[in-house]
Design a protein around this motif. Structure first.
Motif, PDB file in Angstrom:
ATOM      1  N   TYR A   7       0.708  -1.106   0.060  1.00 24.65           N
ATOM      2  CA  TYR A   7       0.059   0.037  -0.024  1.00 24.65           C
ATOM      3  C   TYR A   7       0.969   1.228  -0.020  1.00 24.65           C
ATOM      4  N   ARG A   8       0.741   1.961  -0.992  1.00 24.30           N
ATOM      5  CA  ARG A   8       1.408   3.285  -0.913  1.00 24.30           C
ATOM      6  C   ARG A   8       0.585   4.475  -1.002  1.00 24.30           C
ATOM      7  N   VAL A   9       0.702   5.426   0.101  1.00 28.27           N
ATOM      8  CA  VAL A   9       0.141   6.528   0.308  1.00 28.27           C
ATOM      9  C   VAL A   9       0.928   7.892  -0.213  1.00 28.27           C
ATOM     10  N   ILE A  10       0.301   8.741  -0.949  1.00 29.61           N
ATOM     11  CA  ILE A  10       0.851   9.966  -1.514  1.00 29.61           C
ATOM     12  C   ILE A  10       0.134  11.113  -1.205  1.00 29.61           C
ATOM     13  N   SER A  11       0.684  12.114  -0.923  1.00 29.97           N
ATOM     14  CA  SER A  11      -0.009  13.212  -0.272  1.00 29.97           C
ATOM     15  C   SER A  11       0.590  14.429  -1.259  1.00 29.97           C
ATOM     16  N   ASP A  16      -0.371  20.946  -5.708  1.00 31.03           N
ATOM     17  CA  ASP A  16      -0.221  19.561  -6.460  1.00 31.03           C
ATOM     18  C   ASP A  16       1.217  19.173  -6.359  1.00 31.03           C
ATOM     19  N   ASN A  17       1.905  19.754  -5.384  1.00 33.94           N
ATOM     20  CA  ASN A  17       3.395  19.316  -5.097  1.00 33.94           C
ATOM     21  C   ASN A  17       3.266  18.022  -4.343  1.00 33.94           C
ATOM     22  N   ALA A  41      -2.741  19.916   7.753  1.00 32.18           N
ATOM     23  CA  ALA A  41      -3.269  21.087   7.119  1.00 32.18           C
ATOM     24  C   ALA A  41      -3.000  21.304   5.620  1.00 32.18           C
ATOM     25  N   SER A  42      -1.604  21.097   5.488  1.00 25.21           N
ATOM     26  CA  SER A  42      -0.957  21.473   4.235  1.00 25.21           C
ATOM     27  C   SER A  42      -1.389  20.698   3.191  1.00 25.21           C
ATOM     28  N   VAL A  43      -1.548  19.164   3.525  1.00 27.70           N
ATOM     29  CA  VAL A  43      -2.261  18.374   2.322  1.00 27.70           C
ATOM     30  C   VAL A  43      -3.590  18.731   1.999  1.00 27.70           C
ATOM     31  N   LYS A  44      -3.614  18.696   0.717  1.00 31.02           N
ATOM     32  CA  LYS A  44      -4.932  19.041   0.193  1.00 31.02           C
ATOM     33  C   LYS A  44      -5.551  17.687  -0.599  1.00 31.02           C
ATOM     34  N   ARG A  45      -4.685  16.758  -0.904  1.00 30.36           N
ATOM     35  CA  ARG A  45      -5.204  15.622  -1.472  1.00 30.36           C
ATOM     36  C   ARG A  45      -4.216  14.439  -1.359  1.00 30.36           C
ATOM     37  N   THR A  46      -4.926  13.346  -1.153  1.00 32.19           N
ATOM     38  CA  THR A  46      -4.225  12.094  -0.691  1.00 32.19           C
ATOM     39  C   THR A  46      -4.681  10.908  -1.586  1.00 32.19           C
ATOM     40  N   GLN A  47      -3.664  10.084  -1.896  1.00 34.46           N
ATOM     41  CA  GLN A  47      -4.287   9.050  -2.803  1.00 34.46           C
ATOM     42  C   GLN A  47      -3.542   7.756  -2.167  1.00 34.46           C
TER      43      GLN A  47
END
Length: 60
Positions: A7-11, A16-17, A41-47
């Protein structure tokens, strides 16, 4: 040949950096250590990606 699930978590931030990228052996490890459900809070999107690693051992 064996198959291993990872499992890989990318934020990403609002521009979009990529700000976080980590690979976990199990789903439970990802939840306990990766904390993808409560990012900073700096994270706007996580995959969260589930991958299968295929590998073989040398024959003797």
């Amino acid at each position: 040949m064996a198959r291993e699930t990872r499992y890989r978590v990318i934020s990403f931030d609002e521009e979009d950096n990529e700000v976080y990228d980590e690979d976990f052996h199990t789903f439970n490890e990802m939840i306990l250590e990766g904390q993808p459900l409560s990012p900073p809070a700096s994270v706007k999107r996580t995959q969260v990606r589930m991958t299968h690693l295929l590998f073989s051992t040398p024959e003797s």
